[in-house]
Design a protein around this motif. Sequence first.
Motif, short mmCIF file in Angstrom:
data_model
loop_
_atom_site.label_atom_id
_atom_site.label_comp_id
_atom_site.label_asym_id
_atom_site.label_seq_id
_atom_site.Cartn_x
_atom_site.Cartn_y
_atom_site.Cartn_z
N LYS A 99 0.84 -1.19 0.00
CA LYS A 99 0.00 0.00 0.00
C LYS A 99 0.88 1.24 0.00
O LYS A 99 1.89 1.30 0.69
CB LYS A 99 -0.91 -0.01 1.23
CG LYS A 99 -1.83 1.19 1.34
CD LYS A 99 -2.75 1.06 2.54
CE LYS A 99 -3.60 2.29 2.74
NZ LYS A 99 -4.44 2.60 1.55
N SER A 100 0.48 2.24 -0.77
CA SER A 100 1.22 3.50 -0.78
C SER A 100 0.55 4.48 0.18
O SER A 100 -0.49 4.21 0.76
CB SER A 100 1.24 4.09 -2.20
OG SER A 100 -0.01 4.66 -2.53
N ASN A 101 1.16 5.65 0.31
CA ASN A 101 0.61 6.68 1.21
C ASN A 101 -0.48 7.51 0.55
O ASN A 101 -1.10 8.35 1.21
CB ASN A 101 1.74 7.61 1.68
CG ASN A 101 2.75 6.89 2.55
OD1 ASN A 101 2.37 6.01 3.35
ND2 ASN A 101 4.01 7.23 2.42
N ALA A 102 -0.73 7.30 -0.74
CA ALA A 102 -1.72 8.09 -1.45
C ALA A 102 -3.13 7.71 -1.02
O ALA A 102 -3.42 6.56 -0.71
CB ALA A 102 -1.57 7.89 -2.96
N LYS A 103 -4.01 8.71 -1.01
CA LYS A 103 -5.42 8.46 -0.71
C LYS A 103 -6.10 7.84 -1.92
O LYS A 103 -5.70 8.04 -3.06
CB LYS A 103 -6.11 9.76 -0.33
CG LYS A 103 -5.61 10.37 0.98
CD LYS A 103 -6.39 11.63 1.32
CE LYS A 103 -5.91 12.23 2.65
NZ LYS A 103 -6.65 13.47 2.99
N SER A 104 -7.15 7.09 -1.66
CA SER A 104 -7.88 6.43 -2.74
C SER A 104 -8.54 7.46 -3.65
O SER A 104 -9.13 8.44 -3.18
CB SER A 104 -8.95 5.50 -2.15
OG SER A 104 -8.37 4.51 -1.34
N LYS A 105 -8.44 7.22 -4.95
CA LYS A 105 -9.09 8.06 -5.95
C LYS A 105 -9.88 7.17 -6.91
O LYS A 105 -9.51 6.01 -7.15
CB LYS A 105 -8.06 8.87 -6.75
CG LYS A 105 -7.11 9.72 -5.90
CD LYS A 105 -7.85 10.81 -5.15
CE LYS A 105 -6.88 11.59 -4.25
NZ LYS A 105 -7.58 12.63 -3.45
N THR A 106 -10.93 7.71 -7.46
CA THR A 106 -11.68 7.00 -8.49
C THR A 106 -10.97 7.17 -9.82
O THR A 106 -10.67 8.29 -10.23
CB THR A 106 -13.12 7.54 -8.59
OG1 THR A 106 -13.76 7.40 -7.32
CG2 THR A 106 -13.91 6.81 -9.65
N ILE A 107 -10.71 6.07 -10.50
CA ILE A 107 -10.00 6.10 -11.78
C ILE A 107 -11.03 5.95 -12.90
O ILE A 107 -11.71 4.92 -12.99
CB ILE A 107 -8.94 4.99 -11.87
CG1 ILE A 107 -8.06 4.97 -10.61
CG2 ILE A 107 -8.11 5.16 -13.13
CD1 ILE A 107 -7.32 6.25 -10.34
N VAL A 148 -9.28 10.74 -10.89
CA VAL A 148 -8.25 10.86 -11.93
C VAL A 148 -8.90 10.40 -13.24
O VAL A 148 -9.34 9.25 -13.35
CB VAL A 148 -7.01 10.01 -11.63
CG1 VAL A 148 -6.04 10.03 -12.83
CG2 VAL A 148 -6.31 10.52 -10.38
N VAL A 149 -8.99 11.32 -14.20
CA VAL A 149 -9.54 11.00 -15.51
C VAL A 149 -8.40 10.70 -16.48
O VAL A 149 -7.43 11.47 -16.55
CB VAL A 149 -10.39 12.17 -16.06
CG1 VAL A 149 -10.84 11.88 -17.50
CG2 VAL A 149 -11.59 12.42 -15.18
N ILE A 150 -8.48 9.59 -17.16
CA ILE A 150 -7.53 9.26 -18.22
C ILE A 150 -8.31 9.36 -19.53
O ILE A 150 -9.22 8.57 -19.78
CB ILE A 150 -6.94 7.86 -18.04
CG1 ILE A 150 -6.33 7.72 -16.64
CG2 ILE A 150 -5.89 7.57 -19.12
CD1 ILE A 150 -5.90 6.30 -16.29
N LEU A 151 -7.97 10.34 -20.34
CA LEU A 151 -8.74 10.66 -21.54
C LEU A 151 -7.93 10.33 -22.78
O LEU A 151 -6.83 10.86 -22.97
CB LEU A 151 -9.15 12.13 -21.53
CG LEU A 151 -10.15 12.60 -22.58
CD1 LEU A 151 -10.96 13.79 -22.04
CD2 LEU A 151 -9.49 13.00 -23.89
N MET A 225 -11.82 2.01 -12.76
CA MET A 225 -13.10 1.58 -12.21
C MET A 225 -14.24 1.81 -13.20
O MET A 225 -15.21 1.06 -13.22
CB MET A 225 -13.40 2.35 -10.92
CG MET A 225 -12.33 2.22 -9.85
SD MET A 225 -12.64 3.39 -8.52
CE MET A 225 -11.24 3.09 -7.46
N VAL A 226 -14.12 2.87 -13.97
CA VAL A 226 -15.15 3.24 -14.95
C VAL A 226 -14.48 3.45 -16.29
O VAL A 226 -13.44 4.11 -16.39
CB VAL A 226 -15.89 4.54 -14.54
CG1 VAL A 226 -16.93 4.92 -15.59
CG2 VAL A 226 -16.54 4.37 -13.17
N HIS A 227 -15.07 2.87 -17.34
CA HIS A 227 -14.57 3.08 -18.70
C HIS A 227 -15.75 3.49 -19.58
O HIS A 227 -16.68 2.72 -19.80
CB HIS A 227 -13.93 1.81 -19.26
CG HIS A 227 -13.45 1.96 -20.68
ND1 HIS A 227 -13.28 0.87 -21.52
CD2 HIS A 227 -13.13 3.05 -21.41
CE1 HIS A 227 -12.86 1.29 -22.69
NE2 HIS A 227 -12.77 2.60 -22.65
#
Length: 270
Positions: A99-107, A148-151, A225-227
């Motif tokens: 686990k990293s120190n980053a907080k959970s984000k929706t991808i 985080v949006v990957i476009l 999580m969403v595509h």
Amino acid sequence: MNRFFNLLLFFTCFIAFSQPQSPSEFLPNYGKQVTYYHQVEAYFEQLVQNSDWIKHQKYGETTQERSLNAYYISTPDNLKNLEEIRKNHLYEIGLYPTKSNAKSKTIVWLSFNVHGNEIGAIESALSVAYELVNPNNKDTKKWLEDIVVILDPCLNPDGFSRYANWLRDVSGKKTHPGVSDREHMEPWPGGRQNHYVYDLNRDWAWQTQLETQLRMDLYHQWMPMVHADVHEMGYNEPYFFPPAAEPYHEQIAPFQRDFHKKIGEITQEI
């Protein structure tokens, strides 16, 4: 005093010119004529240069040597911490050991224009990206704190370029609305397929094509999580809203069917 006002004017102009431009500000014919692929890339480049809410990654090239591009859009802090966010996300779904120190984000992954002649998809990608980074859009700024949006603005650059170049060749300064006009009668092979005349929308499972293989390498690094896969349908054609009609494929699990039904209910409300 004059020197002070000159400096003030300089910084005011600098700030003004540092703002990302909307598609219609950057492209005079936006919405009136199809955008060339090099113009699409130029537009996204100016977003990257003028906003710290977007980051570019080239993930490969097509057979015809056009760039395949992904753009990460989120808060500046999230983008600075992008790799730790990625690792933490993979850890949470059991694909990374620590686990990293980053907080959970929706991808969220947004794909546009897998069919090159469905130009409404790639044209809308420009507006979507702009509204996500637009400093005056307070809603998207709030969303991106946890997302985080990957476009990917164009999954099929070769097919899109084939179609766009053809359409520019056959249409005049003003496009023709008549369905019998030749600009609505695309010749074979058309822009739907890639260089090898392969429908990339049929290649997600088999992954025989270069574009799909390169994209899936990046996709598996993130496992979003969403595509959302953005297409275009003919303006006289009905649009599809889930749930799909029976029979379902046997490999589609009950929870997927329930989720599909829920998406349909939300879509109809919108």
